[in-house]
Design a protein around this motif. Structure first.
Motif: not given
Length: 366
Positions: A151, A153, A155, A195-197, A208, A212, A220, A222, A317, A321
């Protein structure tokens, strides 16, 4: 002699003859029974005759029942121990270092039978005999985990710009570009990527982690860009979840934890998880791998780069997880030289490649 007396004498003689006849018949019956018994014993000894056949059938039935018991009882016992997750009594149990790669689980010693005459143990005592005497932390190397799904992320995003320059360069666009480049590299390497976004939109810190977790990611990452107030500092640093007594890191975590999506009611549980040590070993190992490759790779094109090391901090964040998780500060936007480098697509590609190398190195060694 009168007629009556003669009749009585004849009656007595008849009774006497009948009695003798009965006695003789009884002796003959007994003699026949004894002869039959002797004959049957002889037939049984030599394996002949109906009695011997019956005896053979009876012995076969007994032997079959005994054989089934001898096989089924250990089998049922073994299945029972296996179902409870315990080793079969007396079975060979390999040492942890002899287990094949990818094996997960704790190895308990075999249960040995008590010597004769020893006092019976209660179930609690029996369970205690196969458990460690003290709660010593388990080495994370006992649980090697395969990494197939990562995953990423990027930011900030949307109305949350992150750190930014007055000229318009913002953390949210840098991290998204690097995240997309990293995803492409990892997919080329055979990894699944979430992708978280994937565009310029706002996603809360809580969401986020949820993205994941729902994707079933194994690790994960970030991605962020640092801002250090003095302006002259530069370099890369990587974080895993934990506490800190550094005021600068506390301020950095506070800035990153804005717009978290968590309520005040969630705070107690979040704090408990920060202090619980969950995933710390794996996350720290991931952070070390990422930091090593970031510094080694970027130092070749950014000669004055500083290795700011691996640290722990309470970034929200990372809290929720369910897999090893890190936060990487891949550059300092507050430093003029690094800010200029970050405007160049090639330097962002160098960062993505360095992150990819760190992730692949961790995946190979995990």
């Amino acid at each position: 002699m009168s007629l009556l007396a003669a009749e009585e004498a004849e009656s007595l003689r008849e009774e006497a003859r009948a009695h003798l006849s009965r006695r003789g018949g009884g002796h003959r019956l007994k003699k026949r029974l004894v002869q039959q018994a002797v004959q049957q014993n002889l037939e049984l000894i030599h394996g002949r005759g109906p009695v011997a056949a019956l005896e053979r059938r009876r012995r076969r039935r007994v032997l079959v029942r005994w054989s089934l018991s001898a096989v089924s009882l250990p089998l049922v016992t073994a299945l029972g121990f296996w179902g409870l997750g315990l080793p079969v009594p007396g079975a060979f149990v390999p040492a942890a270092e002899e287990l094949p790669a990818g094996t997960i689980g704790m190895v308990l010693p075999p249960i040995r039978p008590e010597p004769e005459g020893s006092p019976a143990e209660s179930p609690t005592q029996a369970a205690a005999a196969v458990l460690p005497a003290s709660t010593v932390p388990v080495d994370s190397a006992v649980f090697p985990l395969a990494v197939r799904h990562i995953a990423i992320d990027p930011g900030h995003g949307g109305q949350n710009l992150g750190t930014h320059l007055s000229g318009g360069l913002s953390e949210k666009e840098i991290t998204l570009d690097i995240g997309q480049r990293l995803a492409e590299r990892l997919r080329e390497g055979g990894f699944f990527v979430t992708l978280t976004r994937d565009d310029d939109r706002f996603v809360s810190l809580r969401d986020r982690a949820a993205i994941a977790n729902a994707a079933g990611a194994d690790i994960f990452v970030s991605i962020h860009v640092n801002w250090i107030a003095d302006g002259g500092s530069r370099g890369v640093e990587t974080y895993f979840l934990g506490t800190t007594d550094d005021p600068r890191l506390s301020r950095l975590a506070a800035d990153e934890n804005r717009d978290s999506g968590y309520s005040l009611a969630d705070m107690r549980g979040l704090v408990d998880r920060i202090y619980s040590g969950v995933r710390i070993d794996k996350s720290q190992g991931l952070a070390l791998s990422i930091q090593s490759e970031l510094f080694r790779s970027l130092k070749q094109v950014n000669l004055d780069l500083t290795d700011r090391g691996v640290k722990s901090a309470p970034f929200l964040v990372l809290v929720d997880t369910k897999m090893p998780a890190i936060l990487a500060e891949v550059s300092c936007l507050s430093n003029r030289t690094e800010a200029d480098l970050l405007t160049k697509p090639l330097y962002r590609q160098y960062i993505a490649d360095a992150l990819s190398l760190g992730l692949m190195s961790y995946a190979r060694g995990s």
